[in-house]
Design a protein around this motif. Structure first.
Motif, mmCIF file in Angstrom:
data_model
loop_
_atom_site.group_PDB
_atom_site.id
_atom_site.type_symbol
_atom_site.label_atom_id
_atom_site.label_comp_id
_atom_site.label_asym_id
_atom_site.label_seq_id
_atom_site.Cartn_x
_atom_site.Cartn_y
_atom_site.Cartn_z
ATOM 1 N N ASN A 175 0.833 -1.215 0.000
ATOM 2 C CA ASN A 175 0.000 0.000 0.000
ATOM 3 C C ASN A 175 0.864 1.260 0.000
ATOM 4 O O ASN A 175 0.565 2.244 -0.709
ATOM 5 N N GLN A 176 1.924 1.196 0.806
ATOM 6 C CA GLN A 176 2.814 2.355 0.890
ATOM 7 C C GLN A 176 3.525 2.590 -0.445
ATOM 8 O O GLN A 176 3.640 3.740 -0.908
ATOM 9 N N ALA A 177 4.034 1.520 -1.060
ATOM 10 C CA ALA A 177 4.720 1.665 -2.356
ATOM 11 C C ALA A 177 3.763 2.161 -3.432
ATOM 12 O O ALA A 177 4.138 2.983 -4.292
ATOM 13 N N THR A 178 2.529 1.678 -3.396
ATOM 14 C CA THR A 178 1.528 2.124 -4.370
ATOM 15 C C THR A 178 1.234 3.616 -4.200
ATOM 16 O O THR A 178 1.156 4.381 -5.191
ATOM 17 N N ALA A 179 1.071 4.037 -2.957
ATOM 18 C CA ALA A 179 0.775 5.454 -2.691
ATOM 19 C C ALA A 179 1.933 6.349 -3.128
ATOM 20 O O ALA A 179 1.719 7.415 -3.737
ATOM 21 N N MET A 180 3.167 5.924 -2.800
ATOM 22 C CA MET A 180 4.321 6.740 -3.168
ATOM 23 C C MET A 180 4.520 6.770 -4.671
ATOM 24 O O MET A 180 4.914 7.798 -5.237
ATOM 25 N N ARG A 181 4.286 5.688 -5.360
ATOM 26 C CA ARG A 181 4.385 5.673 -6.821
ATOM 27 C C ARG A 181 3.405 6.668 -7.437
ATOM 28 O O ARG A 181 3.770 7.469 -8.324
ATOM 29 N N ASN A 182 2.166 6.607 -6.980
ATOM 30 C CA ASN A 182 1.147 7.515 -7.528
ATOM 31 C C ASN A 182 1.474 8.978 -7.200
ATOM 32 O O ASN A 182 1.267 9.878 -8.031
ATOM 33 N N LYS A 183 1.975 9.179 -5.975
ATOM 34 C CA LYS A 183 2.308 10.551 -5.565
ATOM 35 C C LYS A 183 3.435 11.117 -6.412
ATOM 36 O O LYS A 183 3.374 12.288 -6.858
ATOM 37 N N ARG A 184 4.487 10.345 -6.658
ATOM 38 C CA ARG A 184 5.616 10.828 -7.444
ATOM 39 C C ARG A 184 5.209 11.062 -8.903
ATOM 40 O O ARG A 184 5.723 11.988 -9.549
ATOM 41 N N GLU A 185 4.288 10.262 -9.406
ATOM 42 C CA GLU A 185 3.815 10.484 -10.780
ATOM 43 C C GLU A 185 3.049 11.818 -10.874
ATOM 44 O O GLU A 185 3.224 12.583 -11.855
ATOM 45 N N GLU A 186 2.238 12.115 -9.885
ATOM 46 C CA GLU A 186 1.501 13.380 -9.872
ATOM 47 C C GLU A 186 2.462 14.567 -9.760
ATOM 48 O O GLU A 186 2.282 15.613 -10.413
ATOM 49 N N GLN A 187 3.490 14.371 -8.918
ATOM 50 C CA GLN A 187 4.491 15.435 -8.758
ATOM 51 C C GLN A 187 5.252 15.665 -10.074
ATOM 52 O O GLN A 187 5.584 16.813 -10.416
ATOM 53 N N ALA A 188 5.535 14.584 -10.785
ATOM 54 C CA ALA A 188 6.232 14.733 -12.072
ATOM 55 C C ALA A 188 5.370 15.498 -13.068
ATOM 56 O O ALA A 188 5.880 16.349 -13.829
ATOM 57 N N LEU A 189 4.070 15.219 -13.093
ATOM 58 C CA LEU A 189 3.153 15.935 -13.993
ATOM 59 C C LEU A 189 3.096 17.430 -13.649
ATOM 60 O O LEU A 189 3.120 18.297 -14.548
ATOM 61 N N LEU A 190 3.019 17.730 -12.367
ATOM 62 C CA LEU A 190 2.985 19.133 -11.942
ATOM 63 C C LEU A 190 4.276 19.855 -12.318
ATOM 64 O O LEU A 190 4.258 21.039 -12.754
ATOM 65 N N ALA A 191 5.421 19.155 -12.137
ATOM 66 C CA ALA A 191 6.705 19.769 -12.491
ATOM 67 C C ALA A 191 6.795 20.045 -13.980
ATOM 68 O O ALA A 191 7.319 21.096 -14.413
ATOM 69 N N LEU A 192 6.275 19.112 -14.819
ATOM 70 C CA LEU A 192 6.293 19.328 -16.263
ATOM 71 C C LEU A 192 5.417 20.514 -16.638
ATOM 72 O O LEU A 192 5.789 21.322 -17.527
ATOM 73 N N LYS A 193 4.247 20.609 -16.014
ATOM 74 C CA LYS A 193 3.364 21.727 -16.293
ATOM 75 C C LYS A 193 4.024 23.061 -15.923
ATOM 76 O O LYS A 193 3.782 24.090 -16.563
ATOM 77 N N ALA A 194 4.823 23.019 -14.871
ATOM 78 C CA ALA A 194 5.509 24.247 -14.438
ATOM 79 C C ALA A 194 6.797 24.497 -15.203
ATOM 80 O O ALA A 194 7.489 25.508 -14.981
ATOM 81 N N GLY A 195 7.132 23.598 -16.092
ATOM 82 C CA GLY A 195 8.357 23.748 -16.866
ATOM 83 C C GLY A 195 9.586 23.364 -16.104
ATOM 84 O O GLY A 195 10.712 23.683 -16.532
ATOM 85 N N GLU A 196 9.397 22.647 -15.008
ATOM 86 C CA GLU A 196 10.537 22.211 -14.192
ATOM 87 C C GLU A 196 10.904 20.767 -14.569
ATOM 88 O O GLU A 196 10.587 19.802 -13.893
ATOM 89 N N ASP A 197 11.577 20.630 -15.681
ATOM 90 C CA ASP A 197 11.917 19.285 -16.183
ATOM 91 C C ASP A 197 12.836 18.529 -15.221
ATOM 92 O O ASP A 197 12.726 17.300 -15.068
ATOM 93 N N HIS A 198 13.741 19.255 -14.602
ATOM 94 C CA HIS A 198 14.683 18.603 -13.685
ATOM 95 C C HIS A 198 13.919 17.982 -12.507
ATOM 96 O O HIS A 198 14.174 16.818 -12.135
ATOM 97 N N LEU A 199 12.968 18.759 -11.947
ATOM 98 C CA LEU A 199 12.188 18.225 -10.828
ATOM 99 C C LEU A 199 11.299 17.063 -11.284
ATOM 100 O O LEU A 199 11.075 16.109 -10.535
#
Length: 225
Positions: A62-86
């Motif tokens: 459950n923890q790995a699933t939650a963290m995977r989903n969370k990091r994917e959402e964070q990656a999408l937000l970073a791309l939208k903000a133009g923060e490719d490195h993040l």
């Protein structure tokens, strides 16, 4: 593969065969029940350990699933903000959590399968115990009946089942008949002796009278001369 190896000396598979050879089947059944209770206790302990371990694995999944989903959402937000490195950093962690999720999911599946197998074996043990226990009192009653019957047979053998009583009185009857016959013979013999004595006395008296008569007649004859 079985989760645990049975340690019982007696199992249902060979219980019937050993019962046929046992001189005390109730004792053998009690041994079976005792070993089965111990195995049930051990299986229940193992089941609790497996259940706790499975719960921990589920938490990891459950923890790995939650963290995977969370990091994917964070990656999408970073791309939208133009923060490719993040976005790349978030995706890297996502990959780590996906690997962890795959590993723990495999362990969880194995643990759940083992837990299910152990539960089935535990239920089987409890069913075996209840089945044999329900028969235990019946066979105990039959053994008691057999024991009492054997004691009765031993008494019948020792005392001839009462057949010596009429024989004993029969022998006594024969003995008393012999005594009675002996007494009767002695009584008859005495009577015969008495009768003989009377007859002998009568004979002597007759002879005496005849001699007296002869002497009197002789005297009379001598006087006439």
């Amino acid at each position: 593969m079985s989760v645990f190896r049975r340690m019982r000396d007696i199992t249902v598979a060979n219980l019937n065969e050993r019962l046929e050879q046992s001189q005390d089947p109730v004792k053998l059944i009690d041994q079976f029940l005792h070993s089965t209770r111990e195995e049930i206790t051990e299986a229940e302990r193992l089941y609790q350990q497996y259940a706790a371990h499975t719960k921990q694995l589920q938490q990891q999944v459950n923890q790995a699933t939650a963290m995977r989903n969370k990091r994917e959402e964070q990656a999408l937000l970073a791309l939208k903000a133009g923060e490719d490195h993040l976005a790349k950093l978030a995706l890297q962690e996502k990959i780590i959590h996906e690997e962890k999720l795959e590993q723990y999911s495999g362990l969880l599946e194995q643990s759940q399968q083992s837990l299910f197998e152990l539960e089935s074996q535990l239920n089987e043990l409890k069913m075996e115990y209840q089945t044999v226990y329900s028969k235990r009192q019946y066979y105990a009653a039959r053994m008691e009946s057999l024991r009492l019957q054997q004691r009765m047979n031993q008494r019948a053998t020792a005392y001839g089942n009462g057949s010596d009583v009429p024989k004993m009185f029969g022998r006594l009857e024969d003995r008393m008949s012999d005594w009675e016959l002996e007494a009767k013979s002695l009584r008859d013999l005495r009577r015969m002796g008495q009768e003989y004595a009377i007859q002998a006395g009568e004979t002597v008296a007759t002879v005496l009278e005849r001699e007296m008569a002869r002497l009197k007649e002789k005297l009379n004859n001598d006087g006439k001369e």
